[in-house]
Design a protein around this motif. Structure first.
Motif, PDB file in Angstrom:
ATOM      1  N   ARG A 179       8.174  -4.382  35.308  1.00  0.00           N
ATOM      2  CA  ARG A 179       7.305  -4.750  36.433  1.00  0.00           C
ATOM      3  C   ARG A 179       5.847  -4.843  35.985  1.00  0.00           C
ATOM      4  N   LEU A 180       5.432  -3.914  35.121  1.00  0.00           N
ATOM      5  CA  LEU A 180       4.055  -3.938  34.620  1.00  0.00           C
ATOM      6  C   LEU A 180       3.774  -5.233  33.869  1.00  0.00           C
ATOM      7  N   VAL A 183       3.367  -8.045  36.429  1.00  0.00           N
ATOM      8  CA  VAL A 183       2.084  -7.969  37.141  1.00  0.00           C
ATOM      9  C   VAL A 183       0.953  -8.440  36.221  1.00  0.00           C
ATOM     10  N   THR A 184       0.996  -7.978  34.961  1.00  0.00           N
ATOM     11  CA  THR A 184      -0.049  -8.352  34.003  1.00  0.00           C
ATOM     12  C   THR A 184      -0.050  -9.867  33.778  1.00  0.00           C
TER      13      THR A 184
END
Lengths: 195, 195
Positions: A179-180, A183-184
Protein backbone atom coordinates in the motif's frame (compact mmCIF):
# COMPACT_ATOMS: atom_id res chain seq x y z
CA UNK A 1 55.37 -13.18 -10.52
CA UNK A 2 53.79 -15.62 -12.95
CA UNK A 3 50.14 -14.87 -13.68
CA UNK A 4 48.85 -18.12 -12.18
CA UNK A 5 50.51 -17.30 -8.88
CA UNK A 6 48.99 -13.79 -8.73
CA UNK A 7 45.60 -15.23 -9.49
CA UNK A 8 45.97 -17.72 -6.66
CA UNK A 9 46.91 -14.97 -4.23
CA UNK A 10 43.99 -12.84 -5.41
CA UNK A 11 41.61 -15.75 -5.01
CA UNK A 12 42.96 -16.38 -1.52
CA UNK A 13 42.54 -12.72 -0.57
CA UNK A 14 38.99 -12.67 -1.86
CA UNK A 15 38.21 -15.87 0.05
CA UNK A 16 39.57 -14.54 3.36
CA UNK A 17 37.74 -11.23 2.95
CA UNK A 18 34.53 -13.03 2.03
CA UNK A 19 34.82 -15.37 5.02
CA UNK A 20 35.36 -12.40 7.35
CA UNK A 21 32.31 -10.59 5.99
CA UNK A 22 30.17 -13.73 6.18
CA UNK A 23 31.33 -14.19 9.77
CA UNK A 24 30.41 -10.58 10.51
CA UNK A 25 26.94 -11.08 9.03
CA UNK A 26 26.36 -14.22 11.11
CA UNK A 27 27.59 -12.57 14.32
CA UNK A 28 25.44 -9.48 13.76
CA UNK A 29 22.41 -11.72 13.22
CA UNK A 30 23.09 -13.61 16.44
CA UNK A 31 24.34 -10.92 18.78
CA UNK A 32 23.47 -7.59 17.26
CA UNK A 33 26.07 -4.99 16.55
CA UNK A 34 27.46 -4.33 19.99
CA UNK A 35 31.02 -5.16 20.97
CA UNK A 36 32.08 -7.54 18.24
CA UNK A 37 35.79 -8.29 18.56
CA UNK A 38 38.39 -9.22 15.98
CA UNK A 39 38.87 -12.56 17.82
CA UNK A 40 35.18 -13.43 17.45
CA UNK A 41 35.21 -12.54 13.78
CA UNK A 42 38.42 -14.50 13.11
CA UNK A 43 37.16 -17.56 14.95
CA UNK A 44 33.85 -17.55 13.10
CA UNK A 45 35.57 -16.96 9.76
CA UNK A 46 37.95 -19.87 10.43
CA UNK A 47 41.08 -17.77 9.97
CA UNK A 48 43.75 -16.76 12.43
CA UNK A 49 43.51 -13.43 14.21
CA UNK A 50 46.85 -12.36 12.71
CA UNK A 51 45.54 -13.14 9.23
CA UNK A 52 42.38 -11.13 9.82
CA UNK A 53 44.49 -8.15 10.92
CA UNK A 54 46.27 -8.27 7.55
CA UNK A 55 42.94 -7.49 5.90
CA UNK A 56 41.19 -5.22 8.40
CA UNK A 57 42.68 -2.89 11.03
CA UNK A 58 39.76 -3.37 13.46
CA UNK A 59 36.22 -4.66 13.91
CA UNK A 60 34.74 -1.34 12.75
CA UNK A 61 36.53 -1.82 9.41
CA UNK A 62 34.99 -5.31 9.03
CA UNK A 63 31.58 -3.85 9.85
CA UNK A 64 32.03 -1.11 7.28
CA UNK A 65 33.16 -3.58 4.59
CA UNK A 66 30.29 -5.93 5.39
CA UNK A 67 27.79 -3.08 5.19
CA UNK A 68 29.32 -1.87 1.94
CA UNK A 69 28.90 -5.35 0.45
CA UNK A 70 25.28 -5.41 1.61
CA UNK A 71 24.51 -2.03 0.06
CA UNK A 72 26.05 -3.19 -3.22
CA UNK A 73 23.87 -6.31 -3.13
CA UNK A 74 20.81 -4.12 -2.51
CA UNK A 75 21.64 -1.87 -5.45
CA UNK A 76 22.14 -4.93 -7.64
CA UNK A 77 18.73 -6.27 -6.59
CA UNK A 78 17.13 -2.91 -7.37
CA UNK A 79 18.64 -2.55 -10.79
CA UNK A 80 17.83 -6.17 -11.64
CA UNK A 81 14.23 -5.87 -10.41
CA UNK A 82 12.73 -5.11 -13.80
CA UNK A 83 12.91 -6.42 -17.33
CA UNK A 84 14.96 -3.96 -19.39
CA UNK A 85 12.35 -4.29 -22.17
CA UNK A 86 9.53 -2.91 -20.00
CA UNK A 87 8.53 0.78 -20.12
CA UNK A 88 10.32 3.04 -17.65
CA UNK A 89 7.25 3.44 -15.43
CA UNK A 90 7.02 -0.35 -14.97
CA UNK A 91 10.74 -0.61 -14.21
CA UNK A 92 10.38 2.26 -11.73
CA UNK A 93 7.51 0.52 -9.96
CA UNK A 94 9.55 -2.69 -9.69
CA UNK A 95 12.59 -0.81 -8.37
CA UNK A 96 10.58 1.11 -5.78
CA UNK A 97 8.86 -2.07 -4.63
CA UNK A 98 12.24 -3.72 -4.16
CA UNK A 99 13.53 -0.68 -2.29
CA UNK A 100 10.51 -0.74 0.03
CA UNK A 101 11.04 -4.48 0.66
CA UNK A 102 14.66 -3.85 1.58
CA UNK A 103 13.61 -1.07 3.98
CA UNK A 104 11.01 -3.34 5.52
CA UNK A 105 13.54 -6.10 6.18
CA UNK A 106 16.51 -3.89 7.08
CA UNK A 107 14.57 -2.09 9.81
CA UNK A 108 14.08 -5.50 11.40
CA UNK A 109 17.82 -6.14 11.18
CA UNK A 110 19.50 -3.46 13.21
CA UNK A 111 18.74 -0.72 10.70
CA UNK A 112 18.75 2.14 13.18
CA UNK A 113 21.77 0.90 15.13
CA UNK A 114 23.67 0.60 11.86
CA UNK A 115 22.69 4.13 10.90
CA UNK A 116 24.33 5.34 14.10
CA UNK A 117 27.45 3.18 13.88
CA UNK A 118 28.06 3.99 10.23
CA UNK A 119 26.93 7.59 10.46
CA UNK A 120 28.32 9.61 7.58
CA UNK A 121 30.40 6.82 6.11
CA UNK A 122 31.63 7.63 2.66
CA UNK A 123 30.44 4.33 1.22
CA UNK A 124 26.90 5.02 2.49
CA UNK A 125 26.87 8.44 0.84
CA UNK A 126 28.16 6.88 -2.39
CA UNK A 127 25.51 4.14 -2.37
CA UNK A 128 22.74 6.65 -1.64
CA UNK A 129 23.97 8.81 -4.48
CA UNK A 130 23.95 5.88 -6.93
CA UNK A 131 20.48 4.83 -5.76
CA UNK A 132 19.10 8.33 -6.14
CA UNK A 133 20.57 8.69 -9.64
CA UNK A 134 19.15 5.34 -10.70
CA UNK A 135 15.63 6.29 -9.50
CA UNK A 136 15.96 9.80 -10.92
CA UNK A 137 16.81 8.48 -14.39
CA UNK A 138 13.85 6.08 -14.36
CA UNK A 139 11.51 8.90 -13.31
CA UNK A 140 12.86 11.22 -16.01
CA UNK A 141 12.37 8.53 -18.64
CA UNK A 142 8.82 7.72 -17.46
CA UNK A 143 7.90 11.42 -17.39
CA UNK A 144 9.18 11.77 -20.95
CA UNK A 145 7.00 8.81 -21.93
CA UNK A 146 4.05 10.82 -20.53
CA UNK A 147 3.45 8.30 -17.74
CA UNK A 148 4.40 10.53 -14.78
CA UNK A 149 4.06 14.15 -13.76
CA UNK A 150 6.63 16.42 -15.42
CA UNK A 151 5.96 19.59 -13.42
CA UNK A 152 8.59 18.70 -10.80
CA UNK A 153 12.24 17.85 -11.53
CA UNK A 154 13.04 14.12 -11.61
CA UNK A 155 15.73 14.52 -8.96
CA UNK A 156 13.29 16.09 -6.49
CA UNK A 157 10.76 13.35 -7.18
CA UNK A 158 13.47 10.74 -6.56
CA UNK A 159 14.18 12.32 -3.17
CA UNK A 160 10.47 12.27 -2.37
CA UNK A 161 10.11 8.57 -3.31
CA UNK A 162 13.12 7.35 -1.42
CA UNK A 163 12.17 9.22 1.75
CA UNK A 164 8.51 8.18 1.56
CA UNK A 165 9.47 4.53 1.15
CA UNK A 166 11.67 4.51 4.25
CA UNK A 167 8.29 4.42 6.02
CA UNK A 168 8.33 0.72 5.03
CA UNK A 169 10.71 0.26 7.96
CA UNK A 170 7.88 1.15 10.35
CA UNK A 171 4.91 -0.77 8.93
CA UNK A 172 3.43 -3.99 10.23
CA UNK A 173 3.52 -6.31 7.24
CA UNK A 174 3.86 -7.09 3.58
CA UNK A 175 0.43 -5.74 2.60
CA UNK A 176 1.20 -2.40 4.23
CA UNK A 177 4.45 -2.25 2.22
CA UNK A 178 2.47 -2.73 -0.99
CA UNK A 179 0.00 0.00 0.00
CA UNK A 180 2.86 2.38 0.81
CA UNK A 181 4.37 1.81 -2.64
CA UNK A 182 0.97 2.48 -4.27
CA UNK A 183 0.47 5.71 -2.29
CA UNK A 184 4.01 6.89 -3.07
CA UNK A 185 3.51 6.19 -6.79
CA UNK A 186 0.22 8.13 -6.69
CA UNK A 187 2.24 11.20 -5.72
CA UNK A 188 4.21 10.79 -8.96
CA UNK A 189 1.21 10.62 -11.24
CA UNK A 190 0.48 13.41 -13.68
CA UNK A 191 -1.75 16.08 -12.13
CA UNK A 192 -5.39 15.65 -12.93
CA UNK A 193 -6.77 18.04 -15.49
CA UNK A 194 -8.50 21.00 -13.87
CA UNK A 195 -6.33 20.99 -10.74
CA UNK B 1 5.44 27.11 52.90
CA UNK B 2 3.22 30.10 52.00
CA UNK B 3 1.94 30.00 48.45
CA UNK B 4 3.74 33.17 47.39
CA UNK B 5 7.08 31.72 48.46
CA UNK B 6 6.50 28.48 46.51
CA UNK B 7 5.58 30.51 43.47
CA UNK B 8 8.77 32.53 43.78
CA UNK B 9 10.86 29.37 43.99
CA UNK B 10 9.02 27.88 41.03
CA UNK B 11 9.56 31.03 39.00
CA UNK B 12 13.25 31.01 39.90
CA UNK B 13 13.59 27.36 38.89
CA UNK B 14 11.85 28.00 35.60
CA UNK B 15 14.09 31.00 34.96
CA UNK B 16 17.32 29.07 35.63
CA UNK B 17 16.20 26.13 33.48
CA UNK B 18 15.15 28.49 30.70
CA UNK B 19 18.46 30.37 30.84
CA UNK B 20 20.38 27.09 30.65
CA UNK B 21 18.39 25.92 27.62
CA UNK B 22 18.75 29.30 25.88
CA UNK B 23 22.50 29.11 26.54
CA UNK B 24 22.56 25.61 25.07
CA UNK B 25 20.71 26.81 21.96
CA UNK B 26 23.14 29.71 21.46
CA UNK B 27 26.20 27.49 21.98
CA UNK B 28 24.91 24.85 19.56
CA UNK B 29 24.32 27.54 16.95
CA UNK B 30 27.84 28.91 17.35
CA UNK B 31 29.92 25.80 17.92
CA UNK B 32 27.84 22.84 16.88
CA UNK B 33 27.09 19.98 19.19
CA UNK B 34 30.53 18.69 19.94
CA UNK B 35 32.10 18.86 23.37
CA UNK B 36 29.91 21.38 25.17
CA UNK B 37 30.82 21.53 28.84
CA UNK B 38 28.78 22.41 31.91
CA UNK B 39 31.13 25.37 32.51
CA UNK B 40 30.42 26.81 29.07
CA UNK B 41 26.69 26.42 29.54
CA UNK B 42 26.73 27.95 33.04
CA UNK B 43 28.84 30.90 31.90
CA UNK B 44 26.58 31.62 28.96
CA UNK B 45 23.45 31.22 31.07
CA UNK B 46 24.84 33.63 33.67
CA UNK B 47 24.50 31.16 36.54
CA UNK B 48 27.12 29.46 38.67
CA UNK B 49 28.35 26.00 37.75
CA UNK B 50 27.14 24.65 41.10
CA UNK B 51 23.66 26.06 40.44
CA UNK B 52 23.55 24.48 36.99
CA UNK B 53 24.46 21.10 38.51
CA UNK B 54 21.39 21.38 40.77
CA UNK B 55 19.24 21.32 37.67
CA UNK B 56 21.13 19.05 35.29
CA UNK B 57 23.55 16.20 36.05
CA UNK B 58 25.61 16.79 32.88
CA UNK B 59 25.78 18.52 29.51
CA UNK B 60 23.97 15.64 27.82
CA UNK B 61 20.99 16.27 30.12
CA UNK B 62 20.94 19.96 29.12
CA UNK B 63 21.09 18.91 25.48
CA UNK B 64 18.20 16.51 25.95
CA UNK B 65 16.09 19.10 27.79
CA UNK B 66 16.85 21.73 25.15
CA UNK B 67 15.90 19.32 22.37
CA UNK B 68 12.73 18.34 24.19
CA UNK B 69 11.73 22.00 24.47
CA UNK B 70 12.43 22.47 20.76
CA UNK B 71 10.28 19.47 19.81
CA UNK B 72 7.44 20.80 21.96
CA UNK B 73 7.72 24.18 20.22
CA UNK B 74 7.60 22.41 16.85
CA UNK B 75 4.49 20.47 17.81
CA UNK B 76 2.87 23.68 19.04
CA UNK B 77 3.67 25.38 15.72
CA UNK B 78 2.19 22.43 13.82
CA UNK B 79 -1.04 22.30 15.76
CA UNK B 80 -1.42 26.10 15.59
CA UNK B 81 -0.73 26.21 11.85
CA UNK B 82 -4.35 26.16 10.77
CA UNK B 83 -7.59 27.87 11.67
CA UNK B 84 -9.72 25.40 13.65
CA UNK B 85 -12.74 26.49 11.57
CA UNK B 86 -11.17 25.28 8.29
CA UNK B 87 -12.00 21.85 6.84
CA UNK B 88 -9.68 19.03 7.92
CA UNK B 89 -7.96 18.81 4.52
CA UNK B 90 -6.98 22.50 4.74
CA UNK B 91 -5.69 22.07 8.29
CA UNK B 92 -3.77 18.99 7.18
CA UNK B 93 -2.13 20.91 4.34
CA UNK B 94 -1.11 23.71 6.74
CA UNK B 95 0.29 21.23 9.26
CA UNK B 96 2.27 19.30 6.63
CA UNK B 97 3.66 22.54 5.20
CA UNK B 98 4.82 23.56 8.67
CA UNK B 99 6.36 20.14 9.25
CA UNK B 100 8.23 20.37 5.95
CA UNK B 101 9.50 23.86 6.87
CA UNK B 102 10.78 22.56 10.19
CA UNK B 103 12.56 19.68 8.43
CA UNK B 104 14.08 22.10 5.94
CA UNK B 105 15.49 24.31 8.68
CA UNK B 106 16.41 21.57 11.15
CA UNK B 107 18.54 19.75 8.60
CA UNK B 108 20.59 22.94 8.33
CA UNK B 109 20.95 23.04 12.11
CA UNK B 110 22.74 19.87 13.10
CA UNK B 111 19.77 17.65 12.36
CA UNK B 112 21.74 14.51 11.62
CA UNK B 113 24.24 15.03 14.45
CA UNK B 114 21.32 15.44 16.84
CA UNK B 115 19.73 12.26 15.57
CA UNK B 116 22.90 10.41 16.55
CA UNK B 117 23.42 12.11 19.91
CA UNK B 118 19.81 11.69 20.96
CA UNK B 119 19.37 8.29 19.35
CA UNK B 120 16.38 6.49 20.85
CA UNK B 121 15.63 9.10 23.48
CA UNK B 122 12.28 8.58 25.10
CA UNK B 123 11.23 12.18 24.58
CA UNK B 124 11.92 11.88 20.85
CA UNK B 125 9.77 8.74 20.63
CA UNK B 126 7.01 10.49 22.55
CA UNK B 127 7.09 13.60 20.35
CA UNK B 128 7.06 11.46 17.18
CA UNK B 129 4.10 9.53 18.52
CA UNK B 130 2.14 12.72 19.26
CA UNK B 131 3.00 14.13 15.84
CA UNK B 132 1.92 10.98 14.09
CA UNK B 133 -1.38 10.86 15.99
CA UNK B 134 -2.09 14.49 15.20
CA UNK B 135 -1.52 13.95 11.47
CA UNK B 136 -3.40 10.64 11.51
CA UNK B 137 -6.50 12.27 13.05
CA UNK B 138 -6.48 15.07 10.48
CA UNK B 139 -6.17 12.54 7.65
CA UNK B 140 -9.01 10.41 9.06
CA UNK B 141 -11.24 13.47 9.34
CA UNK B 142 -10.42 14.66 5.81
CA UNK B 143 -11.04 11.17 4.41
CA UNK B 144 -14.41 11.09 6.14
CA UNK B 145 -15.20 14.46 4.54
CA UNK B 146 -14.53 12.76 1.19
CA UNK B 147 -11.47 14.96 0.52
CA UNK B 148 -8.82 12.24 0.70
CA UNK B 149 -8.39 8.60 -0.25
CA UNK B 150 -10.05 6.21 2.20
CA UNK B 151 -8.65 2.93 0.80
CA UNK B 152 -5.60 3.05 3.11
CA UNK B 153 -5.71 3.42 6.91
CA UNK B 154 -5.11 6.96 8.20
CA UNK B 155 -2.23 5.81 10.38
CA UNK B 156 -0.37 4.31 7.40
CA UNK B 157 -0.96 7.48 5.41
CA UNK B 158 0.39 9.53 8.31
CA UNK B 159 3.58 7.43 8.30
CA UNK B 160 3.88 7.94 4.54
CA UNK B 161 3.48 11.74 4.83
CA UNK B 162 5.92 12.23 7.65
CA UNK B 163 8.61 10.12 5.99
CA UNK B 164 8.10 11.71 2.57
CA UNK B 165 8.39 15.21 4.05
CA UNK B 166 11.71 14.47 5.74
CA UNK B 167 13.03 14.84 2.18
CA UNK B 168 12.62 18.59 2.86
CA UNK B 169 15.88 18.28 4.81
CA UNK B 170 17.72 17.51 1.55
CA UNK B 171 16.24 20.05 -0.89
CA UNK B 172 17.80 23.25 -2.12
CA UNK B 173 15.24 25.90 -1.26
CA UNK B 174 11.82 27.11 -0.25
CA UNK B 175 10.21 26.44 -3.66
CA UNK B 176 11.39 22.85 -3.57
CA UNK B 177 9.84 22.45 -0.11
CA UNK B 178 6.49 23.65 -1.50
CA UNK B 179 6.74 21.24 -4.44
CA UNK B 180 7.53 18.37 -2.07
CA UNK B 181 4.43 19.15 -0.01
CA UNK B 182 2.29 19.23 -3.17
CA UNK B 183 3.67 15.88 -4.40
CA UNK B 184 3.19 14.29 -0.97
CA UNK B 185 -0.41 15.54 -0.79
CA UNK B 186 -1.04 14.13 -4.29
CA UNK B 187 -0.31 10.71 -2.86
CA UNK B 188 -3.16 11.23 -0.39
CA UNK B 189 -5.77 12.16 -2.97
CA UNK B 190 -8.67 9.88 -3.68
CA UNK B 191 -7.88 7.42 -6.50
CA UNK B 192 -9.07 8.56 -9.84
CA UNK B 193 -12.15 6.87 -11.16
CA UNK B 194 -11.29 4.07 -13.56
CA UNK B 195 -7.99 3.23 -11.87
Amino acid sequence: MPKLWTETIDAHRTAVRGAALDAMAALVDEQGLVSLTMSQIAERAGVGRATLYKYFPDAQAVLTAWHERRLTEHLDRLTAAAEPAEPAVVRLRAALRTFAQIQFHSARHHGSELAVLLHHSEHVDRAQQRLREFVRDLIAEAAQDGNLRDDVAADELAGYCLHALTAAGTVGGQDAVDRLVAVTLAGLEASRPGR
